[in-house]
Structure formats: C-alpha cells, structure tokens
Design an enzyme around this catalytic site. Structure first.
Site, PDB file in Angstrom:
ATOM      1  CG  ASP A   1     -10.167   0.009   5.147  1.00 29.64           C
ATOM      2  OD1 ASP A   1      -9.850  -0.555   4.128  1.00 29.64           O
ATOM      3  OD2 ASP A   1      -9.470  -0.399   6.306  1.00 29.64           O
TER       4      ASP A   1
ATOM      5  CD  GLN B   1      -3.795  -4.355   6.743  1.00 30.37           C
ATOM      6  OE1 GLN B   1      -3.675  -3.335   5.924  1.00 30.37           O
ATOM      7  NE2 GLN B   1      -4.000  -5.474   6.149  1.00 30.37           N
TER       8      GLN B   1
ATOM      9  CE  LYS C   1      -3.715  -2.268   2.583  1.00 27.44           C
ATOM     10  NZ  LYS C   1      -4.424  -2.518   3.600  1.00 27.44           N
TER      11      LYS C   1
HETATM   12  N1  GUN Z   1      -6.890  -6.716   6.315  1.00 27.68           N
HETATM   13  C1  GUN Z   1      -7.224  -7.364   4.932  1.00 27.68           C
HETATM   14  N2  GUN Z   1      -8.038  -6.647   3.968  1.00 27.68           N
HETATM   15  C2  GUN Z   1      -8.377  -5.378   4.581  1.00 27.68           C
HETATM   16  C3  GUN Z   1      -8.711  -4.209   4.299  1.00 27.68           C
HETATM   17  O1  GUN Z   1      -9.234  -4.137   3.007  1.00 27.68           O
HETATM   18  N3  GUN Z   1      -8.628  -3.150   5.132  1.00 27.68           N
HETATM   19  C4  GUN Z   1      -8.141  -3.180   6.142  1.00 27.68           C
HETATM   20  N4  GUN Z   1      -8.222  -2.198   6.892  1.00 27.68           N
HETATM   21  N5  GUN Z   1      -7.536  -4.318   6.792  1.00 27.68           N
HETATM   22  C5  GUN Z   1      -7.551  -5.337   5.734  1.00 27.68           C
END
Ligand code: GUN
Length: 280
Positions: A119, A96, A52
């Site tokens: 998100d 996350q 990311k």
């Molecule tokens: N962990 C796995 N996929 C995601 C996601 O799309 N967002 C977040 N915040 N954590 C994740």
C-alpha cells in the site's frame, strides 16, 4: 474530449504483469504472493477485496485473503502480520481500511515490514517517496499518475491542482507530480475560492469525497481531469467531478466508475510484483 479508459489501461497493465509473473516463475520457480487481511463485514471493503483477489489470481499471483470478525482483538492482527512478515511466500501484505475503531491503524500499518508494504502506507515508504528515493507508492495515486502520463508523457512545468490532501491520495500524488517537475497546488475542502485554484490547473486530480464538486467552469480548456471520488448519491455512484459539465471543457477526463478504480487494483498487483523482485 478524450474519455480516459481506466478499464482498458488496467487490463493492459495486468497483461504485462501476467507475462512478467510467468517469466519470474520460469526463472525462480516461485511466484509473488499477496495476502490481504479483511476485518469486519463492510460491504465496500468486501467488494474491493474480492476484486483484488480475483485480479491477483488472474495475473498468476498467489493470493490469500484472511478474514476476521469486527470484534477481533488488535493483538491477533499484529501477531498475524508478524507471522506474514516472516513468511517467504508472502511478498506483499495489505490490511484493508477502514479498520474497526478499537484497532489502531498506525500500529497496524507500522507492523508491516516496509519491504512488504504494497500500500505504501508505512512511514518508511512515505518518507522515501517524499525524499525521492525508491519506495512502494500508494496504489490510487500511482494509478492516477499512470493515466495522466498516458495522455501527457511530458509533464515538465505543468500546473497540477490536487483537490484533497489525504495520505491515501493527495499527499503521495504531490510527490509523484513534483518528481515530474509539475508545479503542484494542494487544495482541500477548507480552501478559499477553490474554483479560482482549479481553473489554473493543466491537471486536476479530485479526491475529496464531495459529489460533483468540480464544475465545468472550474476547468481550463484542455485540462486533464482525474476523478478519484466514489460517492453514493440518490442518482447512484458519482465522482467528485460533474462529469456532464466537465466533459465539455476538459481535454481528457476519467469516468466514474471505470476510471481510476480499475487502475488502483492493477497497481496493487504491480506493487506486489515489485516487492517480490526486490526480495529475490
Ligand atoms: N481502503 C480503500 N482504499 C484502500 C487502499 O488503497 N488500501 C487499503 N489498505 N485500504 C483501502
């Protein structure tokens, strides 16, 4: 069969975003900022967050990762989120998941300002999406949706079968497809005769976390099949779709890896740019 190239689509979305970010910078002398909070040392989370950060920098965003040990107290995270909520240089905040057990996920998600919730997990965004109002849309279903639209721009009246009902994918995917006038069936691991549901789908989105669950004869000829699964097996990483079998039936199919994954990250950047644009 069309092999849906998520890597290529994601690269093209990033290219568009890069151009947009540079135009925004020229116009406002500011760029969108993404802050990711990473707690603990789970390897998959570390890999996602690294990807990311790399992608965010590539398109010209301000990107920051704040790391905490597994033992961090919940209040420390909540205080940091409050601080980031007030920070004008931060357009988007992502915590996350998964979180350590002693940290309340709901409290953490609800602490993020809905306007900075890249998100789309905050209840305000979930509610707005389900009511058909403007909202942040979770990155994984948004990525799936863009891939489906690329193959079939007109989804009017199509039958979509979602395998998996999670907040992360299945539920928001339902809203996106309903808006496109699909008839949506939501199935999950407890659905009786899942095969019989899947064979009706013009579109199948598999996000249930069961390796190679969807077999060739579960898929109608000419269906579009999107595989969200990432399952570790002794064969390596496989999706929720039996790729070898389904590729003989479907019109279009995403590979794992190289399908939905890269789109998810590109959509996070897109959401960050959207949050920034709404804030100025
Ligand atoms: N962990 C796995 N996929 C995601 C996601 O799309 N967002 C977040 N915040 N954590 C994740």
């Amino acid at each position: 069969m069309i092999l849906i190239d998520g890597k290529k689509e994601a690269a093209s979305l990033r290219e568009e975003l890069k151009k947009e970010v540079s135009e925004l910078k020229a116009k406002y002398n500011k760029v969108p900022g993404l802050t990711v909070i990473l707690i603990g040392d789970l390897t998959p989370s570390q890999i996602y967050v690294r990807n990311k950060e790399k992608s965010a920098k590539e398109v010209g965003l301000n990107s920051e990762v704040i790391k905490y040990p597994d033992s961090v107290e919940e209040i420390t995270i909540l205080n940091k989120i409050h601080e980031l909520n007030q920070d004008d240089t931060v357009s988007g905040i992502l915590v996350q998941l998964p979180l350590p057990k002693h940290i309340n996920k709901k409290k953490v998600i609800e602490a993020i300002l809905p306007q900075k919730d890249v998100d789309g997990f905050h209840p305000v965004n979930v509610g707005n999406l389900s009511s058909g109002y403007d909202s942040s849309v979770p990155c994984t279903p948004l990525g799936c949706y863009l891939l489906i639209k690329k193959i079939e721009p007109n989804l009017n009246g199509k039958k979509a079968v979602l395998v998996g009902r999670s907040n992360l994918n299945g539920k928001p995917m339902t809203q996106l497809l309903l808006k496109e006038n699909c008839t949506v069936t939501i199935t999950h691991s407890k659905t009786k005769d899942l095969k019989n549901e899947c064979v009706k789908g013009d579109i199948i989105v598999a996000a249930v976390g069961i390796p190679e669950l969807i077999k060739g004869d579960w898929v109608k000829k000419d269906a579009i099949v999107i595989d969200v699964g990432i399952n570790k097996t002794e064969k390596g990483i496989v999706g929720d779709v039996d790729f070898r079998e389904v590729s003989k039936h479907a019109k279009a199919l995403t590979p794992v890896p190289g399908g939905v994954g890269p789109m998810t990250i590109a959509c996070l950047l897109k959401n960050t740019v959207e949050c920034f644009k709404k804030s100025i």
